[in-house]
Design a protein around this motif. Sequence first.
Motif, PDB file in Angstrom:
ATOM      1  N   LEU B 270       0.834  -1.204   0.000  1.00 38.24           N
ATOM      2  CA  LEU B 270       0.000   0.000   0.000  1.00 38.24           C
ATOM      3  C   LEU B 270       0.870   1.256   0.000  1.00 38.24           C
ATOM      4  O   LEU B 270       0.531   2.244  -0.644  1.00 38.24           O
ATOM      5  CB  LEU B 270      -0.933   0.006   1.217  1.00 38.24           C
ATOM      6  N   PHE B 271       1.994   1.200   0.699  1.00 40.01           N
ATOM      7  CA  PHE B 271       2.920   2.335   0.676  1.00 40.01           C
ATOM      8  C   PHE B 271       3.330   2.628  -0.764  1.00 40.01           C
ATOM      9  O   PHE B 271       3.275   3.768  -1.226  1.00 40.01           O
ATOM     10  CB  PHE B 271       4.144   2.028   1.547  1.00 40.01           C
ATOM     11  N   ALA B 272       3.715   1.566  -1.499  1.00 38.81           N
ATOM     12  CA  ALA B 272       4.145   1.742  -2.890  1.00 38.81           C
ATOM     13  C   ALA B 272       2.995   2.248  -3.759  1.00 38.81           C
ATOM     14  O   ALA B 272       3.139   3.193  -4.529  1.00 38.81           O
ATOM     15  CB  ALA B 272       4.696   0.430  -3.428  1.00 38.81           C
ATOM     16  N   ALA B 273       1.819   1.622  -3.605  1.00 45.01           N
ATOM     17  CA  ALA B 273       0.683   1.974  -4.466  1.00 45.01           C
ATOM     18  C   ALA B 273       0.210   3.398  -4.175  1.00 45.01           C
ATOM     19  O   ALA B 273      -0.070   4.179  -5.099  1.00 45.01           O
ATOM     20  CB  ALA B 273      -0.463   0.986  -4.249  1.00 45.01           C
ATOM     21  N   LEU B 274       0.154   3.767  -2.895  1.00 48.36           N
ATOM     22  CA  LEU B 274      -0.335   5.097  -2.550  1.00 48.36           C
ATOM     23  C   LEU B 274       0.650   6.176  -2.995  1.00 48.36           C
ATOM     24  O   LEU B 274       0.240   7.255  -3.417  1.00 48.36           O
ATOM     25  CB  LEU B 274      -0.628   5.198  -1.049  1.00 48.36           C
ATOM     26  N   SER B 275       1.957   5.874  -2.943  1.00 48.50           N
ATOM     27  CA  SER B 275       2.870   6.928  -3.418  1.00 48.50           C
ATOM     28  C   SER B 275       2.773   7.070  -4.933  1.00 48.50           C
ATOM     29  O   SER B 275       2.914   8.171  -5.446  1.00 48.50           O
ATOM     30  CB  SER B 275       4.320   6.732  -2.962  1.00 48.50           C
ATOM     31  N   LEU B 276       2.489   5.979  -5.624  1.00 51.04           N
ATOM     32  CA  LEU B 276       2.223   6.101  -7.064  1.00 51.04           C
ATOM     33  C   LEU B 276       1.002   7.005  -7.279  1.00 51.04           C
ATOM     34  O   LEU B 276       1.005   7.897  -8.133  1.00 51.04           O
ATOM     35  CB  LEU B 276       1.979   4.713  -7.675  1.00 51.04           C
ATOM     36  N   GLY B 277      -0.043   6.795  -6.463  1.00 50.89           N
ATOM     37  CA  GLY B 277      -1.259   7.605  -6.551  1.00 50.89           C
ATOM     38  C   GLY B 277      -0.983   9.078  -6.268  1.00 50.89           C
ATOM     39  O   GLY B 277      -1.474   9.958  -6.960  1.00 50.89           O
ATOM     40  N   VAL B 278      -0.167   9.339  -5.246  1.00 51.82           N
ATOM     41  CA  VAL B 278       0.179  10.723  -4.904  1.00 51.82           C
ATOM     42  C   VAL B 278       0.950  11.368  -6.061  1.00 51.82           C
ATOM     43  O   VAL B 278       0.697  12.508  -6.444  1.00 51.82           O
ATOM     44  CB  VAL B 278       1.016  10.777  -3.599  1.00 51.82           C
ATOM     45  N   PHE B 279       1.855  10.583  -6.643  1.00 52.12           N
ATOM     46  CA  PHE B 279       2.612  11.102  -7.787  1.00 52.12           C
ATOM     47  C   PHE B 279       1.676  11.469  -8.935  1.00 52.12           C
ATOM     48  O   PHE B 279       1.785  12.546  -9.524  1.00 52.12           O
ATOM     49  CB  PHE B 279       3.643  10.070  -8.250  1.00 52.12           C
ATOM     50  N   ILE B 280       0.727  10.575  -9.229  1.00 47.58           N
ATOM     51  CA  ILE B 280      -0.227  10.861 -10.313  1.00 47.58           C
ATOM     52  C   ILE B 280      -0.997  12.137 -10.023  1.00 47.58           C
ATOM     53  O   ILE B 280      -1.225  12.959 -10.903  1.00 47.58           O
ATOM     54  CB  ILE B 280      -1.177   9.669 -10.509  1.00 47.58           C
ATOM     55  N   SER B 281      -1.360  12.339  -8.752  1.00 44.04           N
ATOM     56  CA  SER B 281      -2.129  13.542  -8.423  1.00 44.04           C
ATOM     57  C   SER B 281      -1.308  14.811  -8.668  1.00 44.04           C
ATOM     58  O   SER B 281      -1.865  15.847  -8.993  1.00 44.04           O
ATOM     59  CB  SER B 281      -2.592  13.495  -6.964  1.00 44.04           C
ATOM     60  N   THR B 282       0.027  14.719  -8.547  1.00 45.05           N
ATOM     61  CA  THR B 282       0.809  15.937  -8.770  1.00 45.05           C
ATOM     62  C   THR B 282       0.942  16.273 -10.256  1.00 45.05           C
ATOM     63  O   THR B 282       1.164  17.419 -10.589  1.00 45.05           O
ATOM     64  CB  THR B 282       2.241  15.837  -8.182  1.00 45.05           C
ATOM     65  N   ILE B 283       0.804  15.256 -11.128  1.00 40.96           N
ATOM     66  CA  ILE B 283       0.947  15.568 -12.553  1.00 40.96           C
ATOM     67  C   ILE B 283      -0.405  15.753 -13.242  1.00 40.96           C
ATOM     68  O   ILE B 283      -0.462  16.046 -14.424  1.00 40.96           O
ATOM     69  CB  ILE B 283       1.769  14.494 -13.313  1.00 40.96           C
ATOM     70  N   SER B 284      -1.518  15.583 -12.509  1.00 37.96           N
ATOM     71  CA  SER B 284      -2.838  15.741 -13.138  1.00 37.96           C
ATOM     72  C   SER B 284      -3.531  16.987 -12.607  1.00 37.96           C
ATOM     73  O   SER B 284      -3.420  17.303 -11.427  1.00 37.96           O
ATOM     74  CB  SER B 284      -3.730  14.537 -12.825  1.00 37.96           C
ATOM     75  N   ASP B 285      -4.260  17.666 -13.503  1.00 44.33           N
ATOM     76  CA  ASP B 285      -4.976  18.863 -13.084  1.00 44.33           C
ATOM     77  C   ASP B 285      -6.462  18.633 -12.900  1.00 44.33           C
ATOM     78  O   ASP B 285      -7.140  19.431 -12.281  1.00 44.33           O
ATOM     79  CB  ASP B 285      -4.778  19.986 -14.101  1.00 44.33           C
ATOM     80  N   SER B 286      -6.972  17.536 -13.487  1.00 38.02           N
ATOM     81  CA  SER B 286      -8.404  17.297 -13.324  1.00 38.02           C
ATOM     82  C   SER B 286      -8.625  15.853 -12.925  1.00 38.02           C
ATOM     83  O   SER B 286      -7.764  15.000 -13.129  1.00 38.02           O
ATOM     84  CB  SER B 286      -9.141  17.593 -14.631  1.00 38.02           C
ATOM     85  N   GLN B 287      -9.796  15.612 -12.344  1.00 34.62           N
ATOM     86  CA  GLN B 287     -10.109  14.250 -11.901  1.00 34.62           C
ATOM     87  C   GLN B 287     -10.131  13.279 -13.068  1.00 34.62           C
ATOM     88  O   GLN B 287      -9.764  12.121 -12.939  1.00 34.62           O
ATOM     89  CB  GLN B 287     -11.467  14.234 -11.199  1.00 34.62           C
ATOM     90  N   GLN B 288     -10.568  13.794 -14.242  1.00 33.52           N
ATOM     91  CA  GLN B 288     -10.607  12.930 -15.425  1.00 33.52           C
ATOM     92  C   GLN B 288      -9.219  12.442 -15.803  1.00 33.52           C
ATOM     93  O   GLN B 288      -9.015  11.242 -16.036  1.00 33.52           O
ATOM     94  CB  GLN B 288     -11.171  13.706 -16.607  1.00 33.52           C
ATOM     95  N   VAL B 289      -8.290  13.385 -15.865  1.00 27.95           N
ATOM     96  CA  VAL B 289      -6.914  13.022 -16.215  1.00 27.95           C
ATOM     97  C   VAL B 289      -6.360  12.047 -15.182  1.00 27.95           C
ATOM     98  O   VAL B 289      -5.750  11.033 -15.521  1.00 27.95           O
ATOM     99  CB  VAL B 289      -6.030  14.286 -16.295  1.00 27.95           C
ATOM    100  N   ALA B 290      -6.620  12.352 -13.916  1.00 25.13           N
ATOM    101  CA  ALA B 290      -6.099  11.494 -12.852  1.00 25.13           C
ATOM    102  C   ALA B 290      -6.669  10.087 -12.959  1.00 25.13           C
ATOM    103  O   ALA B 290      -5.960   9.096 -12.803  1.00 25.13           O
ATOM    104  CB  ALA B 290      -6.438  12.092 -11.488  1.00 25.13           C
ATOM    105  N   PHE B 291      -7.973   9.999 -13.268  1.00 24.51           N
ATOM    106  CA  PHE B 291      -8.615   8.686 -13.368  1.00 24.51           C
ATOM    107  C   PHE B 291      -7.986   7.870 -14.485  1.00 24.51           C
ATOM    108  O   PHE B 291      -7.665   6.697 -14.330  1.00 24.51           O
ATOM    109  CB  PHE B 291     -10.119   8.875 -13.607  1.00 24.51           C
ATOM    110  N   GLN B 292      -7.780   8.546 -15.636  1.00 22.02           N
ATOM    111  CA  GLN B 292      -7.163   7.854 -16.773  1.00 22.02           C
ATOM    112  C   GLN B 292      -5.748   7.411 -16.431  1.00 22.02           C
ATOM    113  O   GLN B 292      -5.367   6.263 -16.655  1.00 22.02           O
ATOM    114  CB  GLN B 292      -7.089   8.780 -17.998  1.00 22.02           C
ATOM    115  N   ALA B 293      -4.978   8.347 -15.875  1.00 24.88           N
ATOM    116  CA  ALA B 293      -3.586   8.043 -15.565  1.00 24.88           C
ATOM    117  C   ALA B 293      -3.507   6.918 -14.532  1.00 24.88           C
ATOM    118  O   ALA B 293      -2.675   6.011 -14.645  1.00 24.88           O
ATOM    119  CB  ALA B 293      -2.882   9.292 -15.038  1.00 24.88           C
ATOM    120  N   ALA B 294      -4.404   6.965 -13.553  1.00 23.00           N
ATOM    121  CA  ALA B 294      -4.393   5.938 -12.512  1.00 23.00           C
ATOM    122  C   ALA B 294      -4.729   4.577 -13.122  1.00 23.00           C
ATOM    123  O   ALA B 294      -4.120   3.556 -12.789  1.00 23.00           O
ATOM    124  CB  ALA B 294      -5.390   6.294 -11.413  1.00 23.00           C
ATOM    125  N   ASN B 295      -5.695   4.578 -14.030  1.00 22.65           N
ATOM    126  CA  ASN B 295      -6.069   3.323 -14.688  1.00 22.65           C
ATOM    127  C   ASN B 295      -4.920   2.751 -15.488  1.00 22.65           C
ATOM    128  O   ASN B 295      -4.610   1.565 -15.399  1.00 22.65           O
ATOM    129  CB  ASN B 295      -7.250   3.568 -15.632  1.00 22.65           C
TER     130      ASN B 295
END
Lengths: 313, 376
Positions: B270-295
């Motif tokens: 979870l530490f690894a997965a959540l930091s990946l998620g945090v990283f994605i949030s820093t490079i995305s400006d909208s929830q849509q972009v974040a959702f796509q990138a996370a997927n």
Amino acid sequence: MNAIEVKNLTKVFGKFTAVDNINFNVKQGEIFGFLGANGAGKSTTIRMLIGILEPTYGDALVSGYSIKNQSDLVKQNIGYMSQKFSLYNDLTVVENIRFFAGIYGLDGKKYEERKEWVLKVADLENMGNVITGSLPGGIKQRLALGTAVIHEPKIVFLDEPTSGVDPISRRNFWDLINELSEGGTTVLVTTHYLDEAEFCNDIILINAGKLIAQGNSQELKSNYIKNPILEIESDRVVDSLEILEKEKWVGETSIFGNYIHVILNDSTINEQHIFQLLQNKNGIAVKRVEKITPTLEDVFIHLIEKDSKKNVQ
Amino acid sequence: MFNRIFAIAKKEMRQLKRDIRMLFIVFFFPVVLLAIFGYAINFDVHHIKIAVYDQDRSEYTRDYISGLISSEYFDLVTYIDNDDQIKKMLDEKIVQAVVVFPKDMSRRLLSKQEVKIQFLVDGVDGTSANVIQNYVNAATYSYSIQLTKEYLAVTGKNLYVPIDLQPRFWFNPDLQSTRFLIPGLMGMILIITAVISISLSIVREKERGTIEQINVSPLSSIEFILGKTIPYIVISLINATIVLLAGYILFGIVIKGNILLLLLGTFAFLFAALSLGVFISTISDSQQVAFQAANVTSLLPSLILSGFIFPIESMPIAIQVLTNITPAKFYIVILRAILLRGAGISAFWDQLIYLGIFGLVFIVLATLVDKKSKNK
């Protein structure tokens, strides 16, 4: 002691200088108006003063702390509210208050006391469990100000707090600002509305990142426009304007609804000259010509046009 | 400090409680995925349809066929009586395989000559074709042995088979592919929900402007991130429990190893997965972009590159290197060790270190990107 001291503050983004070597002081407990057009650099300046944007050059002392090296201390001593009302719309009123109290470390009796105060100033005394998103704009905005000062900061920054709010709510909001100021809080407020600027103890005006005027509203009106201003009411406003602009003795002109304001270059020109020009020569019915003291709006239009001309040259 | 982190975590829970869409992603999605994948991805080949072209029609051919279809692997669909039908059967996919007995089979057997039986298999699905071949080989071998024994019995001798191979499958005695898949599935579900939920929850604050109010407060980035992740760690642990329970109820998977070790491995993951998620949030400006990138960063790699379905050992070296982009790869090794083999920490300590490195790399990247974007 000054609440805020700004020294040579500059912010450059790439090749664009958003804030250009600005200096000003804000006195303890005053309401300080920060004016300028959209994109003039108001928000960039405020974002530097609240410690979330690093200046390229220069520094500022906010409540005695440097925004460059002590931004954490700055943050503990200020409140901030922006035009976007940064409340959580999906939380209830009390949940919002509890959250902001929580991140400023308020708890127990102090929290209860401040919660009651915020509910009172927002007029939400029996509506703590209402979802914030469903509140009307004016109420939400007062709630936002209340939560922004929940930790009783010495200085509060308001970035266009009243944009898009109806006049009565704006009036109520300003009552709240005055209340804070009377309680000793320093308020720095940016606004588009010049009638609001009249409520401020001191005002600065910036254009294209540069500070172009400062003083209280009386000083601004008397120091920056020396030439007389005539207010002209006629039945063909646009035609009148075109005719006037051809005259050498006409400095700047601007339209206010049915009126034209004309700044004269030549103080020997009087009301009779205007009647003669418009009515007798061009057949435009002139209802009224009157010498007036300039409004803040005249001052700002004058200053901004002068400054823009200078920039072009 | 803890009060502030707690304030963020409590706020996050309250928001989540009212966010139906997020609740759906977080709680319902995993169970649906588990059921769909658990039942749909099944490499066990059963009930293969076969046709028989029996030109001999003897006791031998009948014995041979009953040997095949007495197992659950083959179903006899039809008898055919000419060569043309063989083509038709396979072309139209009526059957997957056709057995052809030669005309003189019984005569040759009686005169102790070798017999060739033709077995035509639809080779389009290579995996199934392989499995079919193995089953048929085994069945033919045992029928051959039986005939040899009978022959020797008549002559008064005993059959001597020098080597008898006795395979026993450990950890998964019935070779059920679901046992192999459930750990991978658990990894995939946890990474999707963790990465999507944390990145959406941070980007939503950016999108709505509420992050501004947090930036001007004395709250540090670490406090903010911790406060944000605590609720999702709790939720992910609940999810893991749901998946394990569903795995037990639907597919009979029991945890062979130590539950505390499982918890430790899950925390590292979870530490690894959540930091990946945090990283994605820093490079995305909208929830849509974040959702796509996370997927894209969680779903696809954890499905294809994690070893969940396709064994990493059989990939080309370049792809093997690429598999390190998903923390699910390391977690699946840990899960299989604990769930299926009941192994101790010595079997997977290196995977814990990889997960730690993965998490650190992305947290550092996120901090760098965040610092840079703040000065824009």
